[in-house]
Write an enzyme that holds these catalytic residues in place. Structure first.
Site: not given
Length: 398
Positions: A142, A84
């Site tokens: 994350e 991400d």
């Protein structure tokens, strides 16, 4: 001699796929997606991995798990990369600058994703010699763990079933290119978010005696919180308390009746973690009591202390030195946090740092800076070290 030959083969294969990995990294950087919205990233990963004779499935919502069965029986080792991006605008002046407004790979996850694809391609080429199974985890979310960690979602989706050990890596600006940091024990901090709400009494700015000033009260709390680390924490231990949000008022000639503070606690020790929260509660209550304000404190646990397993770390350090020589070395812990720590609550593992710092190329900006970029040679070193580490783990864990 056999091990040296294997390392040389890994280096050869890493170089073979290097340009492809660089292009993939630039693709992911150009089209970043924030936590829990990595739909195109997921699609691209699956597209690249198809045709490699892997067991591939979607996992953790927008993540991917791919599994490579070696030519010989053995244990299961997992390798994880986060995928991400951050919710900020990209300010680099490169052709691969983000085209998605409000999203930027300013933490290196584009590189992590590309490195893991490179590792997969290298290991697929020598699968007949692999002793066991390698599980490759492309983990979402994350960066944003408050509403649910991507690591927790992967675990819930069976990502660690049967896994004997797990390894992960982070491209890291504080250490120089051509080096990797591999250390035992606590290497990254636990992270907790706190929210403090102060309810005072609003009023006219010319009549403060009729109010309970929430801004003044909150300001006193912010100042007092900054005494905790210096006065309440054992000086031989580490902690950080930071207030990142201060919201109150919207009219210049009115005293606000409400203020909101948001911040983080970072710690490398569970006892310190509890003590810091206790002191925050005490400070907030006492200052609000003195002011006559009401208060509430909410805390959300984000990550655990990232604690590298001693045995696994010894194996990874050995693998790193075979590839990087003295460029593989121990590093001091840092107060940043990582949800890789969720995996280490379940299975032993090791998280390493791959240096990208290179002032000669302008690689000087830290993680989460809008001008953050990497020295792409780090991708090559990452593929080599992680490939060798995975093979060495499987051979040592027999």
């Amino acid at each position: 001699m056999e091990q040296l030959c294997e390392v040389e083969e890994i280096k050869h294969l890493a170089n073979k796929y290097y340009s492809e990995v660089v292009n993939l990294r630039r693709y992911f950087h150009t089209y970043p997606e924030v936590s829990k919205k990595e739909f195109n990233t997921q699609k691209k990963i699956i597209e690249v991995l198809e045709g490699l004779s892997l067991n591939i499935r979607k996992a953790g919502g927008t993540g991917v798990i791919a599994e490579l069965k070696g030519g010989k029986p053995g244990k299961i080792v997992a390798i994880r990369a986060d995928i991400d991006a951050l919710a900020i605008d990209d300010e680099i002046s490169k052709d691969y600058k983000s085209k998605n407004k409000g999203a930027c790979h300013a933490c290196g996850h584009d590189g992590h994703t590309a490195i893991l694809i490179g590792v997969i391609k290298v290991l697929c080429d020598i699968r007949h010699r692999i002793e066991g199974t390698l599980r490759f985890i492309f983990q979402p979310s994350e960066e944003e763990v408050i509403d649910g960690s991507g690591a927790a979602a992967i675990i819930e989706d069976g990502g660690l079933e049967g896994v004997e050990a797990i390894i992960g890596a982070h491209l890291w600006q504080p250490i120089e290119i051509g080096t990797v940091g591999i250390s035992k024990g606590p290497v990254m901090a636990a992270s907790d978010e706190f929210v403090i709400i102060i309810e005072g009494k609003a009023g006219h700015a010319s009549m403060p005696h009729q109010t309970i000033d929430s801004i003044l009260t909150a300001s006193q709390i912010v100042v007092a919180l900054n005494t905790i680390v210096g006065r309440d924490v054992d000086p031989m231990k580490q902690a950080v308390v930071s207030v990142g949000v201060f919201q109150s008022g919207h009219i210049y000639n009115a005293i606000s009746g409400k203020a909101v503070l948001k911040g983080t606690i970072r710690s490398l020790d569970e006892d310190v973690r509890r003590e810091v929260l206790m002191h925050i509660k005490k400070i907030v209550k006492h200052i609000c009591d003195m002011a006559g304000a009401h208060c509430s404190l909410q805390k959300s646990s984000c990550t655990y202390v990232l604690n590298n397993d001693s045995k696994i770390t010894d194996i990874i350090l050995e693998a790193g030195k075979e590839v990087m020589g003295e460029g593989a070395h121990e590093v001091k812990p840092c107060m940043s946090s990582e949800d890789f720590s969720y995996y280490l609550q379940k299975v032993p593992g090791c998280f390493i740092f791959i240096g990208i710092g290179n002032p000669k190329k302008g690689i000087i900006y830290p993680q989460h800076h809008p001008k953050y970029d990497i020295d792409e040679m780090a991708l090559l070193y990452g593929i080599e070290v992680m490939s060798n580490a995975a093979l060495k783990l499987l051979s040592k864990l027999k």
